[in-house]
Motif scaffolding. Sequence first.
Motif, PDB file in Angstrom:
ATOM      1  N   LEU A  74       0.397  -0.895  -0.375  1.00  0.00           N
ATOM      2  CA  LEU A  74       0.015  -0.205   0.101  1.00  0.00           C
ATOM      3  C   LEU A  74       0.819   1.261  -0.130  1.00  0.00           C
ATOM      4  CD1 LEU A  74      -2.574  -1.270   2.814  1.00  0.00           C
ATOM      5  CD2 LEU A  74      -3.284  -0.036   0.258  1.00  0.00           C
ATOM      6  N   GLY A  75       2.157   1.133   0.279  1.00  0.00           N
ATOM      7  CA  GLY A  75       2.729   2.094   0.404  1.00  0.00           C
ATOM      8  C   GLY A  75       2.848   3.318   1.489  1.00  0.00           C
ATOM      9  N   GLY A  76       2.187   3.195   2.394  1.00  0.00           N
ATOM     10  CA  GLY A  76       1.845   4.152   3.224  1.00  0.00           C
ATOM     11  C   GLY A  76       2.658   4.035   4.595  1.00  0.00           C
ATOM     12  N   PRO A  77       2.612   4.613   5.747  1.00  0.00           N
ATOM     13  CA  PRO A  77       3.199   4.800   7.116  1.00  0.00           C
ATOM     14  C   PRO A  77       2.156   3.854   7.372  1.00  0.00           C
ATOM     15  CG  PRO A  77       2.888   6.649   6.976  1.00  0.00           C
ATOM     16  CD  PRO A  77       2.147   6.616   5.380  1.00  0.00           C
ATOM     17  N   VAL A  78       2.526   2.605   8.191  1.00  0.00           N
ATOM     18  CA  VAL A  78       1.799   1.921   9.260  1.00  0.00           C
ATOM     19  C   VAL A  78       2.217   2.554  10.592  1.00  0.00           C
ATOM     20  CG1 VAL A  78       1.545  -0.485   9.850  1.00  0.00           C
ATOM     21  CG2 VAL A  78       2.448  -0.373   7.845  1.00  0.00           C
ATOM     22  N   THR A  79       0.781   2.858  11.218  1.00  0.00           N
ATOM     23  CA  THR A  79       1.456   3.066  12.251  1.00  0.00           C
ATOM     24  C   THR A  79       0.473   2.835  12.983  1.00  0.00           C
ATOM     25  OG1 THR A  79      -0.483   5.221  11.746  1.00  0.00           O
ATOM     26  CG2 THR A  79       1.870   6.007  11.603  1.00  0.00           C
ATOM     27  N   LEU A  80      -0.232   1.922  12.632  1.00  0.00           N
ATOM     28  CA  LEU A  80      -1.179   1.391  14.080  1.00  0.00           C
ATOM     29  C   LEU A  80      -2.003   0.102  13.774  1.00  0.00           C
ATOM     30  CD1 LEU A  80      -3.183   1.942  16.915  1.00  0.00           C
ATOM     31  CD2 LEU A  80      -5.116   2.686  15.038  1.00  0.00           C
ATOM     32  N   THR A 117       1.839  -8.888  15.446  1.00  0.00           N
ATOM     33  CA  THR A 117       3.115  -8.262  15.798  1.00  0.00           C
ATOM     34  C   THR A 117       4.262  -8.289  15.544  1.00  0.00           C
ATOM     35  OG1 THR A 117       1.192  -8.354  17.895  1.00  0.00           O
ATOM     36  CG2 THR A 117       3.638  -7.129  18.151  1.00  0.00           C
ATOM     37  N   GLN A 118       4.489 -10.322  15.249  1.00  0.00           N
ATOM     38  CA  GLN A 118       5.692  -9.382  14.884  1.00  0.00           C
ATOM     39  C   GLN A 118       6.129  -9.055  13.245  1.00  0.00           C
ATOM     40  OE1 GLN A 118       7.621 -13.729  15.542  1.00  0.00           O
ATOM     41  NE2 GLN A 118       7.791 -13.498  17.749  1.00  0.00           N
ATOM     42  N   ALA A 119       5.254  -9.184  12.823  1.00  0.00           N
ATOM     43  CA  ALA A 119       4.616  -9.195  11.063  1.00  0.00           C
ATOM     44  C   ALA A 119       4.633  -7.766  10.945  1.00  0.00           C
ATOM     45  CB  ALA A 119       3.683  -9.751  10.755  1.00  0.00           C
ATOM     46  N   LEU A 120       4.689  -7.356  11.620  1.00  0.00           N
ATOM     47  CA  LEU A 120       4.125  -5.554  11.285  1.00  0.00           C
ATOM     48  C   LEU A 120       4.562  -5.065  11.943  1.00  0.00           C
ATOM     49  CD1 LEU A 120       0.384  -5.702  10.788  1.00  0.00           C
ATOM     50  CD2 LEU A 120       2.379  -5.912   9.028  1.00  0.00           C
ATOM     51  N   LEU A 121       5.158  -5.328  13.083  1.00  0.00           N
ATOM     52  CA  LEU A 121       6.299  -4.245  14.082  1.00  0.00           C
ATOM     53  C   LEU A 121       7.480  -3.463  12.985  1.00  0.00           C
ATOM     54  CD1 LEU A 121       7.377  -3.456  17.104  1.00  0.00           C
ATOM     55  CD2 LEU A 121       7.992  -5.269  17.175  1.00  0.00           C
ATOM     56  N   PRO A 122       8.675  -4.281  12.421  1.00  0.00           N
ATOM     57  CA  PRO A 122       9.528  -3.515  11.398  1.00  0.00           C
ATOM     58  C   PRO A 122       8.624  -2.352  11.176  1.00  0.00           C
ATOM     59  CG  PRO A 122       9.686  -5.870  11.393  1.00  0.00           C
ATOM     60  CD  PRO A 122       8.068  -5.388  11.984  1.00  0.00           C
TER      61      PRO A 122
END
Length: 252
Positions: A74-80, A117-122
């Motif tokens: 999607l290219g945007g910042p993942v903030t939540l 959580t592990q997958a998206l934490l970076p």
Amino acid sequence: MQNIAVVTGASSGIGAATARRLATEGFHVVAVARRADRLAALVDEIGAKSATAVEGDVTSDESVAALAAAVTALGGPVTLLVNNAGGAQGLDPVESGSVADWQWMYDVNVLGTLRVTQALLPALVASGAGTIVTVGSTAAFTVYEGGGGYTAAKHAQNALVGTLRLELSGKPVRVIEVDPGMVRTDEFSLKRFGGDQARADAIYQGVKEPLVADDIADIIAYAATRPQHVNLDRIVVRPIAQAAQHKVHRES
């Protein structure tokens, strides 16, 4: 691109309500669940500019890896990240409880939270202003008869969340836990009792105003939209009729 919020268990109940609410707060919501038809309807309701559906199963390593790839694309910042996927099965005593039910509850509530959580934490760290909200339960700190499997899983999920908060100290990611008490949704109790509508309805019988999914979505949105330096570690929320796990006022 808008800030991205990922919500698991988004096909119904608290997850769907949270997806709707976060979209109104300006997030692009990635709605994740196993039921693609329900996700498609939710995205149609929210609008494609504000939501994306990703069919996924938090109990599958491969599915969670595909979720992470879809979010990255999607290219945007993942903030939540809202770890909402979970559930209960059965209300049997320990001496006769189903091992399969216990295993399912642990895999969904605990290992599902861990996988996502592990997958998206970076990506959350890379955003510079990440937030992880995990939907627990008052079962995370109170046991009750027949609830051994569910309370064990929710206690373990709470331990995961508390440990993560310690380990992320110094990094730009907040770790928040929301622990609801009695919430009436279309599916939670029905699934717990294997589709027995009468048993599911009995849980809420006489309770004038149990919480509903929108109440929890409101709290999640509030916690996630505080200034980044404000971390609401743990929010316990019950209906006014429920003073404690075993103390519920019921009208005749």
